[in-house]
Design an enzyme around this catalytic site. Structure first.
Site, short mmCIF file in Angstrom:
data_model
loop_
_atom_site.label_atom_id
_atom_site.label_comp_id
_atom_site.label_asym_id
_atom_site.label_seq_id
_atom_site.Cartn_x
_atom_site.Cartn_y
_atom_site.Cartn_z
N ASN A 1 -7.58 -2.72 14.42
CA ASN A 1 -8.99 -2.92 14.07
C ASN A 1 -9.18 -4.12 13.13
O ASN A 1 -10.23 -4.30 12.56
CB ASN A 1 -9.58 -1.65 13.43
N GLU B 1 -9.81 -1.74 5.33
CA GLU B 1 -10.46 -1.39 6.59
C GLU B 1 -11.73 -2.22 6.79
O GLU B 1 -12.28 -2.76 5.81
CB GLU B 1 -10.84 0.10 6.56
N HIS C 1 -7.43 -4.65 10.34
CA HIS C 1 -7.20 -4.43 8.91
C HIS C 1 -5.93 -5.14 8.43
O HIS C 1 -5.02 -5.42 9.20
CB HIS C 1 -7.24 -2.94 8.53
N ASP D 1 0.82 -1.21 0.00
CA ASP D 1 0.00 0.00 0.00
C ASP D 1 0.85 1.26 0.00
O ASP D 1 2.07 1.21 0.19
CB ASP D 1 -0.97 0.00 1.19
C1 GLP Z 1 -0.62 0.30 8.59
C2 GLP Z 1 -0.28 -0.48 7.34
C3 GLP Z 1 -0.49 -1.96 7.53
C4 GLP Z 1 0.18 -2.39 8.82
C5 GLP Z 1 -0.49 -1.73 9.98
C6 GLP Z 1 0.09 -2.11 11.32
O1 GLP Z 1 -1.93 0.74 8.65
N1 GLP Z 1 -1.00 -0.05 6.19
O2 GLP Z 1 0.01 -2.66 6.41
O3 GLP Z 1 0.10 -3.78 8.95
O4 GLP Z 1 -0.37 -0.32 9.82
O5 GLP Z 1 1.21 -1.34 11.58
P1 GLP Z 1 2.20 -1.55 12.78
O6 GLP Z 1 3.04 -2.71 12.42
O7 GLP Z 1 2.99 -0.27 12.83
O8 GLP Z 1 1.37 -1.77 13.98
#
Ligand code: GLP
Length: 244
Positions: free
Chosen positions: A136, A143, A138, A67
């Site tokens: 959440n 989402e 995702h 992404d």
């Molecule tokens: C973001 C990314 C996700 C990632 C998530 C968790 O929203 N788009 O791909 O998995 O955050 O991030 P973190 O590893 O910093 O908790």
């Protein structure tokens, strides 16, 4: 589903790096899907060490990221392209032309999403996809929603995600409100999935994703339908999972 329960973030990072390195060694031309966020950072650091000290070779690898924020140019310090360059690509011998992240500044983001989807399909999909988990539930930026989104698409980020990701920006207002994300369809087409999860803040989402009903309100629950998923979780994140 294989679950690797690790003591802490450090052990989780080592296990994750060793899994990824094993895939790269077994198939040097691997098409590897990569994720951003705090969770894989430690594993990326260990992969850099493996490259520098053990000669782990990235020269034939293709990487495909999940992404990108809409509105952030590749050079923006908080863009996911910058993150990947800084945390991994600049320190290993991967060919930059073989690293793919959607463009956050395409004139037409929907067309960029479709082009990204077509590019992945044209390369015959992803062999191994690394995933993180949002608190959440995702995956990438898919989402909670009323239905599972299949292809790569433009998404409005929900409040919880804007707040969770504000820590990387000077203020909450600076967090982009939209992103281009790989869809759950393309993620599910990857031959193997590796979900990395760390910290108590993810325990509820991980338990619901693996043991609760399959629902688009918790996008990661779709992983229950994939035949080859490895979960690498630290003790805090895995605290709610059944013992088996
Ligand atoms: C973001 C990314 C996700 C990632 C998530 C968790 O929203 N788009 O791909 O998995 O955050 O991030 P973190 O590893 O910093 O908790």
């Amino acid at each position: 589903m294989k679950i690797y329960r690790c003591q802490d973030y450090q052990e989780m990072s080592l296990v994750l790096a060793r899994l990824l390195a094993a895939h790269i060694r077994l198939r040097p031309t691997l098409r590897l899907g990569l994720a951003t966020g705090s969770t894989p950072e430690g594993a990326y650091a260990e992969l850099i060490r493996m490259h520098q000290e053990e000669g782990l070779d990235f020269s034939q690898l293709t990487s495909i990221n999940l992404d990108e924020y809409i509105g952030l140019a590749a050079e923006h310090p908080q863009s996911y392209r910058s993150f990947m360059n800084a945390k991994l690509f600049d320190h290993v011998n991967i060919k930059k032309a073989q690293t793919f992240v959607p463009s956050g500044v395409a004139e037409d983001p929907k067309a960029e999403a479709l082009a990204y989807e077509a590019m992945i399909s044209a390369m015959d999909g992803i062999d191994v996809q690394l995933l993180g988990l949002g608190a959440n539930g995702h995956l990438a930026f898919n989402e909670p929603a009323d239905s599972f989104a299949g292809p790569c698409h433009v998404v409005d980020l929900v409040q919880e995600t804007l707040e969770a990701n504000a820590r990387f920006f000077a203020s909450k207002e600076e967090v982009p409100k939209q992103a281009i994300t790989m869809g759950l369809g393309q993620i599910m087409k990857a031959r193997q999935l590796i979900l990395a999860v760390s910290g108590a803040g993810k325990a509820k989402a991980l338990q619901a994703a693996l043991e609760g009903p399959i629902t688009p309100q918790l996008p990661a629950s779709i992983l229950q339908l994939h035949s080859d998923v490895s979960v690498v979780a630290d003790a805090e994140a895995a605290a709610g999972l059944q013992d088996f």
